[in-house]
Design a protein around this motif. Sequence first.
Motif, PDB file in Angstrom:
ATOM      1  N   LEU A   8       0.891  -1.367  -0.032  1.00  0.00           N
ATOM      2  CA  LEU A   8       0.129   0.139  -0.133  1.00  0.00           C
ATOM      3  C   LEU A   8       0.895   1.365  -0.036  1.00  0.00           C
ATOM      4  CD1 LEU A   8      -3.138  -0.005   0.221  1.00  0.00           C
ATOM      5  CD2 LEU A   8      -2.823   0.671   2.594  1.00  0.00           C
ATOM      6  N   PHE A   9       1.840   1.234   0.899  1.00  0.00           N
ATOM      7  CA  PHE A   9       2.879   2.558   0.853  1.00  0.00           C
ATOM      8  C   PHE A   9       3.759   2.557  -0.385  1.00  0.00           C
ATOM      9  CE2 PHE A   9       0.807   2.112   5.053  1.00  0.00           C
ATOM     10  CZ  PHE A   9       0.258   3.517   5.162  1.00  0.00           C
ATOM     11  N   LEU A  12       2.437   4.508  -2.739  1.00  0.00           N
ATOM     12  CA  LEU A  12       2.333   5.978  -2.416  1.00  0.00           C
ATOM     13  C   LEU A  12       3.789   6.542  -2.500  1.00  0.00           C
ATOM     14  CD1 LEU A  12       0.307   8.365  -1.838  1.00  0.00           C
ATOM     15  CD2 LEU A  12       0.549   7.682   0.696  1.00  0.00           C
ATOM     16  N   ARG A  15       4.616   7.960  -5.932  1.00  0.00           N
ATOM     17  CA  ARG A  15       3.706   8.753  -6.623  1.00  0.00           C
ATOM     18  C   ARG A  15       4.724   9.778  -7.482  1.00  0.00           C
ATOM     19  NH1 ARG A  15       0.331  12.790  -2.773  1.00  0.00           N
ATOM     20  NH2 ARG A  15       0.329  14.175  -4.810  1.00  0.00           N
ATOM     21  N   ASP A  17       4.265  12.684  -8.765  1.00  0.00           N
ATOM     22  CA  ASP A  17       4.734  14.187  -8.402  1.00  0.00           C
ATOM     23  C   ASP A  17       5.686  14.366  -7.023  1.00  0.00           C
ATOM     24  OD1 ASP A  17       2.494  13.474  -6.881  1.00  0.00           O
ATOM     25  OD2 ASP A  17       1.726  15.281  -7.199  1.00  0.00           O
ATOM     26  N   LYS A  18       6.213  13.311  -6.725  1.00  0.00           N
ATOM     27  CA  LYS A  18       6.646  13.247  -5.291  1.00  0.00           C
ATOM     28  C   LYS A  18       7.869  14.395  -5.211  1.00  0.00           C
ATOM     29  CE  LYS A  18       9.243  10.125  -2.196  1.00  0.00           C
ATOM     30  NZ  LYS A  18       9.974   8.846  -2.590  1.00  0.00           N
ATOM     31  N   PRO A  20      10.232  17.847  -5.520  1.00  0.00           N
ATOM     32  CA  PRO A  20       9.858  19.109  -5.656  1.00  0.00           C
ATOM     33  C   PRO A  20      10.322  19.919  -6.958  1.00  0.00           C
ATOM     34  CG  PRO A  20      11.844  18.802  -4.181  1.00  0.00           C
ATOM     35  CD  PRO A  20      11.181  17.617  -4.654  1.00  0.00           C
ATOM     36  N   PHE A  24      11.315  25.718  -8.338  1.00  0.00           N
ATOM     37  CA  PHE A  24      11.056  26.194  -7.087  1.00  0.00           C
ATOM     38  C   PHE A  24      12.322  25.947  -6.241  1.00  0.00           C
ATOM     39  CE2 PHE A  24      10.032  24.450  -2.720  1.00  0.00           C
ATOM     40  CZ  PHE A  24       9.424  25.728  -2.461  1.00  0.00           C
ATOM     41  N   ARG A  40       5.668  35.084   0.369  1.00  0.00           N
ATOM     42  CA  ARG A  40       4.813  35.655  -0.477  1.00  0.00           C
ATOM     43  C   ARG A  40       3.563  36.050   0.426  1.00  0.00           C
ATOM     44  NH1 ARG A  40       4.209  29.968  -3.664  1.00  0.00           N
ATOM     45  NH2 ARG A  40       6.212  29.567  -3.970  1.00  0.00           N
TER      46      ARG A  40
ATOM     47  N   TYR B  20       9.852  18.545   1.926  1.00  0.00           N
ATOM     48  CA  TYR B  20       8.805  18.571   0.897  1.00  0.00           C
ATOM     49  C   TYR B  20       7.883  17.624   0.877  1.00  0.00           C
ATOM     50  CZ  TYR B  20       6.682  19.293  -3.749  1.00  0.00           C
ATOM     51  OH  TYR B  20       5.908  19.518  -4.761  1.00  0.00           O
ATOM     52  N   HIS B  21       8.587  16.358   0.945  1.00  0.00           N
ATOM     53  CA  HIS B  21       7.885  15.010   0.848  1.00  0.00           C
ATOM     54  C   HIS B  21       6.830  14.943   1.945  1.00  0.00           C
ATOM     55  CE1 HIS B  21      11.194  12.607  -1.304  1.00  0.00           C
ATOM     56  NE2 HIS B  21      10.553  13.555  -1.899  1.00  0.00           N
ATOM     57  N   LEU B  24       4.017  17.132   1.247  1.00  0.00           N
ATOM     58  CA  LEU B  24       3.025  16.733   0.214  1.00  0.00           C
ATOM     59  C   LEU B  24       2.454  15.665   0.419  1.00  0.00           C
ATOM     60  CD1 LEU B  24       2.775  17.168  -2.998  1.00  0.00           C
ATOM     61  CD2 LEU B  24       4.231  15.190  -3.205  1.00  0.00           C
ATOM     62  N   TYR B  25       2.801  14.672   1.280  1.00  0.00           N
ATOM     63  CA  TYR B  25       1.953  13.885   1.881  1.00  0.00           C
ATOM     64  C   TYR B  25       0.772  14.312   2.950  1.00  0.00           C
ATOM     65  CZ  TYR B  25       5.276  10.089  -0.002  1.00  0.00           C
ATOM     66  OH  TYR B  25       6.064   9.323  -0.741  1.00  0.00           O
ATOM     67  N   ASN B  28      -1.162  16.757   0.415  1.00  0.00           N
ATOM     68  CA  ASN B  28      -1.674  16.329  -0.822  1.00  0.00           C
ATOM     69  C   ASN B  28      -1.851  17.542  -1.974  1.00  0.00           C
ATOM     70  OD1 ASN B  28      -2.216  14.494  -3.002  1.00  0.00           O
ATOM     71  ND2 ASN B  28      -4.651  14.513  -2.277  1.00  0.00           N
ATOM     72  N   LYS B  30       0.750  20.430  -4.301  1.00  0.00           N
ATOM     73  CA  LYS B  30       2.093  20.799  -4.866  1.00  0.00           C
ATOM     74  C   LYS B  30       2.055  22.290  -4.082  1.00  0.00           C
ATOM     75  CE  LYS B  30       4.623  19.819  -8.327  1.00  0.00           C
ATOM     76  NZ  LYS B  30       5.668  18.986  -8.378  1.00  0.00           N
ATOM     77  N   GLN B  31       1.059  23.107  -4.307  1.00  0.00           N
ATOM     78  CA  GLN B  31       1.229  24.511  -3.928  1.00  0.00           C
ATOM     79  C   GLN B  31       1.364  24.623  -2.525  1.00  0.00           C
ATOM     80  OE1 GLN B  31       1.068  27.207  -6.192  1.00  0.00           O
ATOM     81  NE2 GLN B  31       1.710  28.258  -4.333  1.00  0.00           N
ATOM     82  N   VAL B 111      -4.717   5.606  -1.752  1.00  0.00           N
ATOM     83  CA  VAL B 111      -3.917   5.424  -0.524  1.00  0.00           C
ATOM     84  C   VAL B 111      -3.956   6.741   0.104  1.00  0.00           C
ATOM     85  CG1 VAL B 111      -2.073   4.719   0.828  1.00  0.00           C
ATOM     86  CG2 VAL B 111      -2.766   3.392  -1.104  1.00  0.00           C
ATOM     87  N   GLN B 112      -3.604   7.810  -0.650  1.00  0.00           N
ATOM     88  CA  GLN B 112      -3.532   9.181  -0.103  1.00  0.00           C
ATOM     89  C   GLN B 112      -4.702   9.975   0.160  1.00  0.00           C
ATOM     90  OE1 GLN B 112      -0.224  11.530  -0.365  1.00  0.00           O
ATOM     91  NE2 GLN B 112      -1.821  12.618   0.711  1.00  0.00           N
ATOM     92  N   LEU B 115      -5.365   8.523   3.623  1.00  0.00           N
ATOM     93  CA  LEU B 115      -4.523   9.183   4.355  1.00  0.00           C
ATOM     94  C   LEU B 115      -5.038  10.528   4.567  1.00  0.00           C
ATOM     95  CD1 LEU B 115      -1.592   8.476   5.636  1.00  0.00           C
ATOM     96  CD2 LEU B 115      -0.619  10.012   3.841  1.00  0.00           C
TER      97      LEU B 115
END
Lengths: 167, 169
Positions: A8-9, A12, A15, A17-18, A20, A24, A40, B20-21, B24-25, B28, B30-31, B111-112, B115
């Motif tokens: 499961l993990f 994930l 993913r 788009d993990k 950065p 940026f 900002r 960042y990870h 993100l998790y 969910n 990006k911004q 899964v996300q 979560l």
Amino acid sequence: MGDFDNELFDVLKERPDKEPDKVFSNQMRQQLQKGQIVKRKRVSVATILTIPVTMAVLAFLIMICTGQTLDIKSAAQLSITQEKSLVFTGSLCILIALLTFIIFVFSKGYTKGWFIFLMFSLSFLAWVMNTVHAENQHLEEPTVPTNSKSFDHDQDQSLSLSDKEGR
Amino acid sequence: MLEEKSQIEQLYDAYHRDVYHFALYYTNSKQEAEDITQETFLKVLKQLRQLKDRNKIKTWILSIARNTAVDIHRKQKIKRLLTEKLNRQPLISNIQEPPEIIEKNEQWYTVQEALMTLKSHDRTIIICRMLKDYTIQETAAILGISEVKVRVDFHRAMARLRKTVGRDD
């Protein structure tokens, strides 16, 4: 830990788009190299309102301490010097405490919080409501019992009434 | 000052991906993850001098990231509710991708999503333990709780997640 959990993990963890964004990341690195991050800016109602509300509360306290009259009558008209000096000392203590607290809040940058905003707003609102209420009720005498003539007169009357009823 | 600058650069290079990870998790988005990363390193830059124990720098940065994530994610709640449906569309309707990739995308997304239904504390524990493979000690330091509590809360959080995903063992 079951295999199912790991599967499961693992999905994930992969993913797409993990990672950065490179643009940026580079921007951030450059900003850190310069030693400052251009934050900002977000418009916050709380931040905008906190400063005027704080100033209004401060102005109110200064007015009380310096004995300046307001256009709207104050809630309690004090008659004797002892009371006045007591209130002056009390107000001064509150003013110093509040001033210290406000300096602390601003120096730490807690002005964005809704808690601070609400606290200042409520105290300001309480003051306005109190003065408006006092104005509507035409409270010219202090609500607490004092040694003033009018109180003694009322007390005499009530005593004489109770005497009569007793007879 | 120069030392501090080079130190923050080193810290950024070493930990920005971790931050960042996590973000993100946690969100969910990006911004939001970028905002959290930026805010976290801004705080690190400000508070670096206050850090006494340099051995705990990783958990210190991640605990800042966690607090920042909670704060930013809560503030963005209304905005998120409005844009949630729009963001969901492209992933599922991505017909041009091969079927196996679509399936994989749907899997991680499920899964996300599961979560995201968990409470902040549970989500943080699962991210730390399962997705970032941090030790119990590290997770405890990030959350500011005892190791025993991490163990107990982790099992509870996993049970809740399994229930949401549909594998209630």
